[in-house]
Design an enzyme around this catalytic site. Structure first.
Site, short mmCIF file in Angstrom:
data_model
loop_
_atom_site.label_atom_id
_atom_site.label_comp_id
_atom_site.label_asym_id
_atom_site.label_seq_id
_atom_site.Cartn_x
_atom_site.Cartn_y
_atom_site.Cartn_z
N CYS A 28 0.86 -1.18 0.00
CA CYS A 28 0.00 0.00 0.00
C CYS A 28 0.90 1.23 0.00
CB CYS A 28 -0.90 -0.02 1.24
SG CYS A 28 -2.10 1.31 1.27
N CYS A 51 -12.03 13.18 4.57
CA CYS A 51 -13.04 12.13 4.76
C CYS A 51 -13.14 11.85 6.26
CB CYS A 51 -12.66 10.88 3.99
SG CYS A 51 -12.60 11.13 2.19
N CYS A 89 -11.56 8.70 8.05
CA CYS A 89 -10.17 8.38 7.69
C CYS A 89 -9.19 9.15 8.57
CB CYS A 89 -9.93 8.71 6.21
SG CYS A 89 -8.27 8.33 5.64
N GLU A 113 -4.53 11.60 -1.99
CA GLU A 113 -5.42 11.34 -3.12
C GLU A 113 -4.56 11.28 -4.38
OE1 GLU A 113 -7.52 10.67 -6.03
OE2 GLU A 113 -8.77 10.72 -4.21
N SER A 124 -6.58 3.95 -6.28
CA SER A 124 -7.84 4.24 -5.59
C SER A 124 -8.05 5.75 -5.50
CB SER A 124 -7.81 3.64 -4.18
OG SER A 124 -8.98 3.98 -3.47
N HIS A 140 -18.50 4.53 -0.37
CA HIS A 140 -18.86 4.65 1.04
C HIS A 140 -20.26 5.16 1.34
CE1 HIS A 140 -14.71 3.70 1.49
NE2 HIS A 140 -14.29 4.90 1.09
#
Length: 415
Positions: free
Chosen positions: A145, A156, A159, A217, A248, A272
């Site tokens: 990752c 978010c 998160c 992001e 992602s 989500h």
């Protein structure tokens, strides 16, 4: 292809170029440069143009196939050339500030990248930056990752990373370096042994999959992420299949088509929620690109097919988005999109306002999605005890108060 120097090639002459003697000068890293940029770099130290393609291939081999950390290791290059490269450029790994190993074998590294040089000015020039990278060993594969930014702007609400303000984008070299560090630490280069006690796949490559799901992001740092992933998928180096690389995004609609066209990797969407009012709250970027616009971009994703499905990520928040009515609406929204739906049990972190959905409710939700014909695996939480699970990464984590660090195992157990 032989890496030996052709007899007709002009000889590299180190005396033809003045070499810097200022030890304090910041050496530019060659990691993350494209082949064309490497050729230009070789030109800067006087490598004749007719030699550059061969020398680029040599550098590429040593950096990405062999995992070299010094120019001295590049034994099919002359000593003068290696010295010239070492004087002008760097290929060193970032500093590993900490390495944590979970009870389930997940590994998390806090990596520190040096201050940016004059060639990369910015608000953090002169200051090092830290990011977190996670390795998840599973049966038959190992997933890395990777982070794309230091911090995040998306906020978010579920998160932990979103509680850290954006510091800056990572460069292509800093993104690629996370892969190099991971492969080195788990013994995934040809000349390295697997470290004692490491929990890694028993067969095949130890880093077999990459997910751009770490800090940041990716589509807000598109060009750097693209350049890094093209290096990761280059068949003469790291050689990871584009079908084993997943980017992602939380829904940066303009970058979605470009991802398919210019990178060609797999796509994951952090969805989500199935209603705009709720998604506006928990994934604020939805206010700019609402659900309908996001899904239209997904339907237009280049190469989309049953063999190249989009993954939709759905974190399970108790009493917020986990009703069976929302499961049915999710199925309706995704109609016509080749998709897989990853259900993610919420991973708690200190101060978070949410609870993870009850496991039975997650299974009932999954059953609705499965009956509609969509694969909906429930992601097994990994690395919760070291804050390495989905949504828990934050480069300030090593500075958590003592009581918060001690709370981590209890939080994991509650989830």
């Amino acid at each position: 292809m032989s890496l030996a120097t052709p007899a007709a090639a002009p000889r590299f002459d180190a005396s033809a170029q003045p070499l810097s003697t200022d030890a304090s000068a910041v050496r530019r890293s060659l990691v993350g440069l494209s082949r064309e940029e490497l050729a230009d770099a070789l030109g800067e130290i006087g490598v004749p143009e007719r030699q550059r393609r061969m020398r680029v291939n040599q550098l590429w081999h040593w950096l990405y196939l062999r995992g070299a950390t010094s120019f001295d290791a590049m034994t099919n290059m002359g000593k003068e050339l290696r010295a010239a490269l070492d004087d002008k450029f760097a290929i060193a790994r970032p500093e590993i500030v900490s390495e944590q190993i979970s009870v389930d074998g997940t590994r998390k590294w806090l990596m520190r990248f040096p201050a940016q040089g004059a060639d990369r000015p910015g608000p953090t020039a002169g200051r090092p930056v830290d990011v977190e990278t996670v390795y998840i060993p599973e049966e038959g594969r190992g997933t890395l990752c990777v982070s794309s930014q230091v911090g995040c702007t998306l906020n978010c609400t579920f998160c932990h990373t979103g509680t850290q303000k954006l510091v800056r984008n990572l460069t292509p070299g800093e993104i690629v370096s996370q892969i190099l560090v991971a492969r080195e630490r788990i013994g995934d280069f040809p000349d390295l042994a697997t470290p004692q006690g490491a929990i890694v796949p028993t067969e095949g490559r130890l880093v077999s999959n990459i997910v751009m799901m770490g800090m940041g992001e990716p589509l807000y740092n598109f060009e750097n992420v693209r350049d890094a992933l093209l290096i990761a998928s280059d068949g003469e180096g790291l050689s990871l299949s584009k079908r084993r690389i997943t980017l992602s995004t939380s829904g940066v609609v303009p970058g979605i088509f470009r991802t398919g066209e210019e990178i060609g990797c797999m796509l994951a969407i952090s969805l989500h929620a199935v209603r705009d009012d709720l998604r506006d709250e928990i994934v604020p970027i939805n206010r700019k690109w609402p659900i309908a616009e996001l899904l239209d971009a997904c339907r237009a994703y280049p190469g989309l097919s049953n063999a190249r499905r989009i993954t939709f990520e759905y974190v399970m928040l108790e009493g917020i988005n986990d009703s069976l009515a929302e499961a049915k609406e999710l199925v309706r929204l995704l109609k016509g999109i080749p998709a897989k739906i990853n259900l993610i049990p919420f991973n708690p972190w200190p101060g978070s306002p949410y609870q993870c959905s009850d496991w039975d409710q997650i299974e009932r939700f999954a059953e609705v999605v499965n009956r509609a014909g969509y694969a909906s695996p429930i992601r097994t939480p990994r690395g919760r005890d070291i804050f390495a699970a989905c949504g828990q990464l934050k480069s300030a984590s090593e500075r958590l108060k003592k009581r918060e660090r001690e709370a981590a195992p209890a939080l994991a157990a509650e989830g």
